[in-house]
Design an enzyme around this catalytic site. Structure first.
Site, mmCIF file in Angstrom:
data_model
loop_
_atom_site.group_PDB
_atom_site.id
_atom_site.type_symbol
_atom_site.label_atom_id
_atom_site.label_comp_id
_atom_site.label_asym_id
_atom_site.label_seq_id
_atom_site.Cartn_x
_atom_site.Cartn_y
_atom_site.Cartn_z
ATOM 1 N N THR A 12 43.245 -23.514 55.791
ATOM 2 C CA THR A 12 43.206 -23.483 54.330
ATOM 3 C C THR A 12 44.257 -22.574 53.702
ATOM 4 O OG1 THR A 12 41.516 -21.745 54.412
ATOM 5 C CG2 THR A 12 40.745 -24.019 54.280
ATOM 6 N N ALA A 14 47.704 -19.466 54.682
ATOM 7 C CA ALA A 14 48.566 -18.806 55.665
ATOM 8 C C ALA A 14 48.631 -17.315 55.369
ATOM 9 C CB ALA A 14 49.972 -19.398 55.642
ATOM 10 N N GLY A 95 43.684 -23.706 70.786
ATOM 11 C CA GLY A 95 44.245 -23.338 69.486
ATOM 12 C C GLY A 95 45.110 -22.097 69.576
ATOM 13 N N ASP A 97 45.868 -20.087 67.294
ATOM 14 C CA ASP A 97 45.268 -18.965 66.569
ATOM 15 C C ASP A 97 44.320 -18.183 67.467
ATOM 16 O OD1 ASP A 97 43.595 -21.243 66.615
ATOM 17 O OD2 ASP A 97 42.490 -20.575 64.860
ATOM 18 N N ARG A 98 43.618 -18.889 68.370
ATOM 19 C CA ARG A 98 42.719 -18.222 69.311
ATOM 20 C C ARG A 98 43.515 -17.406 70.324
ATOM 21 N NH1 ARG A 98 39.060 -22.958 71.516
ATOM 22 N NH2 ARG A 98 37.950 -21.237 72.541
ATOM 23 N N ASP A 118 36.362 -14.859 65.797
ATOM 24 C CA ASP A 118 37.222 -15.117 64.640
ATOM 25 C C ASP A 118 36.431 -15.988 63.665
ATOM 26 O OD1 ASP A 118 39.244 -15.787 62.813
ATOM 27 O OD2 ASP A 118 40.774 -15.575 64.357
ATOM 28 N N THR A 178 15.688 -21.268 47.676
ATOM 29 C CA THR A 178 16.501 -22.198 48.472
ATOM 30 C C THR A 178 17.911 -21.671 48.716
ATOM 31 O OG1 THR A 178 15.226 -24.078 47.631
ATOM 32 C CG2 THR A 178 17.369 -24.558 48.598
#
Length: 245
Positions: A12, A14, A95, A97-98, A118, A178
């Site tokens: 979503t 950077a 990934g 990012d991982r 993460d 709720t």
């Protein structure tokens, strides 16, 4: 000091970060990530190196712009030389990012067993052992993804927003309406998962929380966790320096 640029392109947004060797100088969240926004952030500096990491389609124009701003440019992939070892059956699907977050955690806690959590669009749970070997991990929906799924796949449940004051939830276990029930259900599912993995990993495993929700979740854990909002960017910086040296 030499200056370096790291770009962590998520689902979503950077994160663009400027480093002087291993020290973070500046960082910004960019929701559009264009060559001009990168150039504006760099501000005329001549960079020694830059590294780009993306979990979505690679941004060719940005990578091309980096080649004009930095002496050396890297695009992180599972085949990039790393300061940790990868023990994963399908490294080509892992990934990036991982990988970056795992390296970031290992750079702070070398020689320790580490659970790297993460918490972003998705929540990932990754394990790096005390030898510096990435052993694998799990992927689950992120908190906002759970909120959207409950709204989309049910007839009457409302769309809930991420709670702004997470510590206020600490004394609440059961929802009284709720919205509160959905909020607590999603948030504590992540907290409970962290606790479960902690119970199954070696004693004294360090738990590092990265991602945009990391510091919020840390306030709800009744065990020691270490939030680091710059975890992936730190890992990218260390990978960049590792390849230079």
């Amino acid at each position: 000091m030499s200056q370096y640029l790291t770009i962590d392109q998520g689902n979503t947004e950077a994160k663009i970060s400027l480093w002087e060797d291993k020290e973070l100088v500046d960082t910004v969240i960019d929701t559009r990530l264009t060559p001009s926004s990168v150039e504006e952030f760099v501000g005329g500096r001549r960079l020694k190196g830059a590294i780009y990491c993306s979990v979505v389609q690679n941004n060719g124009p940005v990578i091309n712009k980096l080649s004009h701003l930095a002496r050396c440019v890297y695009r992180l992939s599972p085949s990039t030389p790393l300061p940790i070892k990868l023990d994963y059956a399908t490294p080509q699907t892992l990934g990036v990012d991982r990988i970056a977050s795992a390296v970031g955690a290992w750079s702070d806690f070398p020689g320790r067993d580490i659970l790297v959590v993460d918490a972003g669009t998705a929540v990932t749970y990754d394990y790096v052992d005390s030898t510096g070997t990435y052993r694998g991990g799990n992927i689950a929906p992120g908190i906002n993804m759970e909120f959207k799924a409950l709204n989309q796949f049910t007839a009457r449940l409302p769309l809930v927003s991420f709670p702004e004051h997470m510590p206020e939830l600490r004394d609440k276990v059961i929802g009284r309406d709720t919205v509160e029930a959905i909020t607590l259900g999603a948030v504590y599912s992540v907290v409970a998962s962290i606790g479960y993995y902690r119970s199954r990993l070696p004693k004294d495993t360090v738990i590092v929380l990265g991602g945009g929700c990391g510091h919020h979740l840390a306030s709800l854990c009744d065990f020691d966790v270490l939030p680091d909002e710059h975890l992936a960017s730190k890992g990218l910086n260390r990978i960049l320096l590792y390849n230079e040296n």
